[in-house]
Scaffold this motif. Structure first.
Motif, PDB file in Angstrom:
ATOM      1  N   VAL A  81       0.869  -1.177   0.000  1.00  0.00           N
ATOM      2  CA  VAL A  81       0.000   0.000   0.000  1.00  0.00           C
ATOM      3  C   VAL A  81       0.905   1.227   0.000  1.00  0.00           C
ATOM      4  N   PHE A  82       0.892   1.972  -1.103  1.00  0.00           N
ATOM      5  CA  PHE A  82       1.645   3.227  -1.179  1.00  0.00           C
ATOM      6  C   PHE A  82       0.704   4.352  -0.771  1.00  0.00           C
ATOM      7  N   VAL A  83       0.906   4.895   0.423  1.00  0.00           N
ATOM      8  CA  VAL A  83       0.010   5.957   0.872  1.00  0.00           C
ATOM      9  C   VAL A  83       0.384   7.272   0.187  1.00  0.00           C
ATOM     10  N   GLN A  84      -0.604   8.155   0.124  1.00  0.00           N
ATOM     11  CA  GLN A  84      -0.405   9.460  -0.511  1.00  0.00           C
ATOM     12  C   GLN A  84      -0.154  10.520   0.554  1.00  0.00           C
ATOM     13  N   GLY A  85       0.878  11.342   0.342  1.00  0.00           N
ATOM     14  CA  GLY A  85       1.167  12.437   1.259  1.00  0.00           C
ATOM     15  C   GLY A  85       2.406  12.164   2.085  1.00  0.00           C
ATOM     16  N   CYS A  86       3.346  13.112   2.029  1.00  0.00           N
ATOM     17  CA  CYS A  86       4.580  12.945   2.800  1.00  0.00           C
ATOM     18  C   CYS A  86       5.126  14.319   3.171  1.00  0.00           C
ATOM     19  N   PRO A  87       5.486  14.524   4.434  1.00  0.00           N
ATOM     20  CA  PRO A  87       6.002  15.836   4.852  1.00  0.00           C
ATOM     21  C   PRO A  87       7.520  15.965   4.717  1.00  0.00           C
ATOM     22  N   HIS A  88       8.225  14.908   4.299  1.00  0.00           N
ATOM     23  CA  HIS A  88       9.685  14.911   4.474  1.00  0.00           C
ATOM     24  C   HIS A  88      10.478  15.666   3.413  1.00  0.00           C
ATOM     25  N   ASN A 143       9.739   8.664  -4.906  1.00  0.00           N
ATOM     26  CA  ASN A 143       8.299   8.610  -5.206  1.00  0.00           C
ATOM     27  C   ASN A 143       7.687  10.011  -5.137  1.00  0.00           C
ATOM     28  N   PRO A 144       8.191  10.970  -5.938  1.00  0.00           N
ATOM     29  CA  PRO A 144       7.728  12.359  -5.782  1.00  0.00           C
ATOM     30  C   PRO A 144       6.229  12.539  -6.006  1.00  0.00           C
ATOM     31  N   GLU A 145       5.623  11.648  -6.785  1.00  0.00           N
ATOM     32  CA  GLU A 145       4.184  11.780  -7.043  1.00  0.00           C
ATOM     33  C   GLU A 145       3.354  11.460  -5.803  1.00  0.00           C
ATOM     34  N   THR A 146       3.988  10.932  -4.748  1.00  0.00           N
ATOM     35  CA  THR A 146       3.233  10.587  -3.534  1.00  0.00           C
ATOM     36  C   THR A 146       3.279  11.688  -2.475  1.00  0.00           C
ATOM     37  N   LEU A 147       3.929  12.821  -2.763  1.00  0.00           N
ATOM     38  CA  LEU A 147       4.146  13.830  -1.720  1.00  0.00           C
ATOM     39  C   LEU A 147       2.894  14.648  -1.383  1.00  0.00           C
ATOM     40  N   ASP A 148       2.088  14.974  -2.370  1.00  0.00           N
ATOM     41  CA  ASP A 148       0.951  15.891  -2.207  1.00  0.00           C
ATOM     42  C   ASP A 148      -0.161  15.223  -1.381  1.00  0.00           C
ATOM     43  N   PHE A 149      -0.484  15.819  -0.230  1.00  0.00           N
ATOM     44  CA  PHE A 149      -1.521  15.239   0.637  1.00  0.00           C
ATOM     45  C   PHE A 149      -2.914  15.299   0.004  1.00  0.00           C
ATOM     46  N   PHE A 171       3.429  -1.234   4.178  1.00  0.00           N
ATOM     47  CA  PHE A 171       2.928   0.138   4.126  1.00  0.00           C
ATOM     48  C   PHE A 171       4.100   1.021   3.717  1.00  0.00           C
ATOM     49  N   SER A 172       3.989   1.631   2.546  1.00  0.00           N
ATOM     50  CA  SER A 172       5.055   2.479   2.038  1.00  0.00           C
ATOM     51  C   SER A 172       4.449   3.809   1.619  1.00  0.00           C
ATOM     52  N   GLY A 173       5.240   4.650   0.973  1.00  0.00           N
ATOM     53  CA  GLY A 173       4.636   5.939   0.650  1.00  0.00           C
ATOM     54  C   GLY A 173       5.415   6.694  -0.394  1.00  0.00           C
ATOM     55  N   GLY A 174       5.159   8.039  -0.053  1.00  0.00           N
ATOM     56  CA  GLY A 174       4.436   8.730   1.029  1.00  0.00           C
ATOM     57  C   GLY A 174       4.945   8.377   2.430  1.00  0.00           C
ATOM     58  N   GLU A 175       4.278   8.949   3.415  1.00  0.00           N
ATOM     59  CA  GLU A 175       4.658   8.697   4.814  1.00  0.00           C
ATOM     60  C   GLU A 175       3.521   7.964   5.537  1.00  0.00           C
TER      61      GLU A 175
END
Ligand code: SF4
Length: 167
Positions: A23-30, A37-43, A69-73
């Motif tokens: 599961v690649f979650v969407q949204g990352c604050p780091h 995975n830059p496409e996963t950064l936007d919450f 569980f991966s991401g994103g964060e």
């Protein structure tokens, strides 16, 4: 309960031991420079899915050792992932959680945030720390850079310090 996800991979062999549903979650604050995975950064990006719907997909996928569980964060959506993780464990599957936070940071966060503690406790392995481009190494299993560690969460929580897993 809902999760915001960037995507799913039903049969991965590169995101932890064995065959895994990822599961690649969407949204990352780091904002790690060179993020893989830059496409996963936007919450606000990705799409929503209910925990029940995701659980049904996992339950119907055969030959899995576990779920990653991966991401994103993942710890930005700790409550929903902890809820999903508890249900997944009841199927006899294991959980690997990736995080851009270090175990030490997560331990501090868990003192004030029960959801963070719940997600830690449901995870068998934690791959921790930010991706560091200068530490990039394609030869280290399941990680992008050498600073990242694969930790046994149960042993780390018990010892209150990072304990690397023996794979
Ligand atoms: S933690 Fe992962 S997804 Fe987030 S910025 Fe760093 S490399 Fe990208």
């Amino acid at each position: 309960m809902k999760l915001r996800i960037a995507g799913l991979t039903k049969e991965s062999v590169v995101d932890g031991p064995g065959i895994r549903f990822v599961v690649f979650v969407q949204g990352c604050p780091h904002r790690c420079p060179g993020c893989h995975n830059p496409e996963t950064l936007d919450f606000a990006g990705g799409e929503e899915i209910t925990v029940d719907e995701l659980f049904a997909q996992i339950r119907d996928t055969r030959l899995l050792q576990g779920v990653t569980f991966s991401g994103g964060e993942p710890f930005a959506q700790a409550a929903a992932l902890a809820c999903l993780g508890k249900k997944v464990k009841e199927l006899g599957l294991d959980i690997v959680t990736y995080s851009g936070y270090t175990f030490e940071e997560l331990l501090d966060m868990a003192e004030k945030n029960q959801e963070v503690r719940d997600l830690l406790e449901v995870s068998d392995l934690l791959v921790d720390g930010p991706y560091l481009a200068e530490e990039r190494d394609l030869s280290v299993a399941f990680r992008g850079s050498r600073n990242q560690r694969i930790l046994s969460v149960a042993e780390s929580l018990k010892a209150k310090r990072a304990v690397e897993a023996v794979l």
